[in-house]
Enzyme design. Structure first.
Site, short mmCIF file in Angstrom:
data_model
loop_
_atom_site.label_atom_id
_atom_site.label_comp_id
_atom_site.label_asym_id
_atom_site.label_seq_id
_atom_site.Cartn_x
_atom_site.Cartn_y
_atom_site.Cartn_z
N ALA A 45 1.11 2.73 7.39
CA ALA A 45 1.27 4.15 7.72
C ALA A 45 -0.07 4.81 8.03
O ALA A 45 -0.11 5.97 8.42
CB ALA A 45 1.97 4.89 6.58
N ASN A 94 0.82 -1.21 0.00
CA ASN A 94 0.00 0.00 0.00
C ASN A 94 0.86 1.26 0.00
O ASN A 94 0.84 2.05 -0.94
CB ASN A 94 -0.94 0.01 1.21
CG ASN A 94 -1.84 1.22 1.24
OD1 ASN A 94 -2.17 1.78 0.20
ND2 ASN A 94 -2.25 1.64 2.42
N ASP A 95 1.63 1.46 1.06
CA ASP A 95 2.35 2.71 1.23
C ASP A 95 3.34 2.99 0.09
O ASP A 95 3.49 4.13 -0.33
CB ASP A 95 3.11 2.70 2.57
CG ASP A 95 2.17 2.56 3.75
OD1 ASP A 95 1.02 3.04 3.65
OD2 ASP A 95 2.58 1.95 4.76
N VAL A 96 4.00 1.95 -0.41
CA VAL A 96 5.04 2.16 -1.43
C VAL A 96 4.46 2.38 -2.82
O VAL A 96 5.21 2.60 -3.77
CB VAL A 96 6.02 0.96 -1.46
CG1 VAL A 96 6.72 0.82 -0.13
CG2 VAL A 96 5.30 -0.33 -1.83
N THR A 97 3.13 2.34 -2.95
CA THR A 97 2.48 2.63 -4.24
C THR A 97 1.52 3.80 -4.12
O THR A 97 0.75 4.07 -5.04
CB THR A 97 1.69 1.39 -4.73
OG1 THR A 97 0.64 1.10 -3.79
CG2 THR A 97 2.59 0.19 -4.88
#
Length: 484
Positions: A452, A410-413
């Site tokens: 996050a 999720n966070d890295v995209t």
């Protein structure tokens, strides 16, 4: 207990035997440690690197025990057997999803060991050969080395404990912001350094134990304000701290092998921390100071996904899209690790390649909860190394990809890292999956918003299809659909 610790530590403090073979053995151990780090830089050579590191440590420990008089060799051998047995059992049983917190726990033990050795040296300096024959006091240089080693070790221990609790879910992954934390942190660090300097002129117990206590406290204060999205950086940073603690104790003990090993771990951990900071657009100095925990903002405060319209698909829909594609880029994340879907994912990739589809894997430097987490999982599933690419090498290819298959990342995209200045992940480079013609997003449900606590705009885009299910179960269903 203290007597045993003193005896073990003093093995390196009484001075290495004059024989050049001892120095040669330590040199060989140091070379093996360097080669081990070199091997660990690539999944293809990581096993060889591990073996070299183990061989180097065996030589270093064996040489130290052989060349020094030890108070109780059976106790030391017993401790090695017990500790090695515990490590062996843990290594056999630990799940890959729990590897980040295991690493944090091991870092805490290294820090605690440095504190115990420093305390033993302070309470019984004669056994360590650090007493001045004229004054009967500890050498000034040894006081500085001892103070720094204990301080860094205590910070490593308490900071690693907080990291473990956050990674293990015993403590919230959200930043815990204390009022005036920067002033408090820098003030405490200044007092610690001042007391270490004063320790040179006054070796009173209150000075030593105050340094130790404040260092334990500052370790907690440094890590508490750091949010879950920054945990990979924390893990590499604590790795560096543990190395410097060991190196400082090596100077106190006069043990060359310990200095080399600690310096290698400390420097490599610092380099890795710098790489992680660059990957997340964080300041390296602010990481060291523990001041890079995300400020509470509108995006990160809620933590829950927004109730908006999205397109939901099935395993059959996903199989059809990917079978018709020319190129598929797979983006693994922590959700893949939780469900242990890496083997099914590799099987899916193999089936797509048989259909003539180009399959690549895109790895963000901080995907998962420790550096290299996704690389290890894919290597475990025998995914070919030449199909795995880092962010900077593959990000430009998403615009030409037919399908971006995101599994638990999720966070890295999340485009909020580029567009929302109030977001906890703002400034972090991301994998541009939204640029692909179609995005297949595997997620357990729409109720969560990533580690996050930030909702992802990609979920609601017109070219995105949400595949809501356990990651492993969904991939296995896709495999069955492809087979039919």
């Amino acid at each position: 207990m203290l007597q045993t610790i003193t005896a073990m530590a003093a093995a390196g403090a009484e001075g290495v035997a004059a024989s050049p073979f001892v120095a040669l053995a330590y040199l060989i151990a140091g070379i093996l440690f360097i080669l081990a780090l070199r091997g660990l830089s690539s999944p293809a050579s990581s096993r060889r690197g591990n073996r070299m590191g183990m061989a180097g440590m065996a030589i270093a420990v064996g040489t130290t025990l052989y060349t020094h008089d030890v108070v109780s060799l059976p106790e030391i051998i017993g401790a090695i057997v017990v500790g090695g047995g515990i490590g062996f059992v843990i290594a056999r049983k630990i799940e890959m999803t729990a590897m980040p917190q295991l690493v944090a726990a091991f870092h805490s033990l290294v820090g605690l060991a440095a504190v115990l050795v420093g305390a033993a040296a302070y309470l019984n300096p004669g056994a360590f050969g650090i007493l001045d024959a004229l004054t009967g006091e500890i050498h000034n240089a040894s006081r500085i080395e001892m103070g720094l080693g204990v301080a860094i070790g205590a910070i490593t221990f308490s900071g690693s404990v907080i990291a473990f609790l956050k990674l293990n879910g015993n403590m919230s992954g959200k930043p815990i912001m204390l009022p005036g934390r920067h002033v408090l942190n820098f003030g405490t660090l200044a007092v610690i350094l001042g007391l270490i300097a004063y320790f040179v002129t006054d070796q009173s117990p209150w000075v030593f134990w105050t340094v130790t206590a404040l260092s334990f406290i500052i370790g907690f204060l440094l890590i508490i304000p750091i949010g879950g999205a920054d945990m990979p950086v924390v893990v590499s940073m604590l790795n560096s701290y543990s190395g410097w603690a060991a190196a400082a104790m090596g100077f106190t003990l006069g043990n060359t092998a310990m200095i080399i090993t600690g310096a290698l771990v400390g420097s490599s951990g610092a380099i890795l921390s710098y790489i992680m900071c660059k990957a997340m657009n964080r300041g390296f100095l602010s990481v060291i100071a523990g001041g890079f925990g995300s400020e509470a903002g509108p995006s990160g405060a809620g933590g829950a996904a927004i109730d908006r319209a999205y397109k939901r698909g099935s395993a059959e829909d996903a199989a059809f899209l990917m079978a018709q594609a020319d190129s598929v880029i797979i983006v693994p994340g922590y959700g893949m690790a939780v469900s242990q879907a890496q083997h099914a994912l590799r099987e899916m990739g193999d089936m797509l390649k048989k259909e003539g589809v180009s399959v690549k894997y895109a790895i963000h430097p901080v995907a998962g909860r420790m550096p290299g987490h996704m690389n290890v999982l894919l290597a475990e599933a025998n995914v070919p190394y030449d199909e795995v690419f880092e962010l900077e090498d593959i990000n430009s290819e998403f615009g030409q990809a037919d399908v971006a298959f995101v599994i638990g990342a999720n966070d890295v995209t999340n485009p909020a890292a580029k567009t929302d200045k109030s977001s906890p992940i703002y400034g972090m480079p991301i994998l541009d999956v939204a640029n692909a013609k179609s995005v297949l997003f595997v997620k357990r449900s729409m109720g969560g918003a990533g580690y996050a606590g930030v909702d992802n705009e990609v979920f609601y885009m017109d070219n995105t299809m949400m595949l809501l299910a356990d990651a492993k179960k969904m991939v296995e269903e896709i495999v069955k659909a492809l087979a039919h």
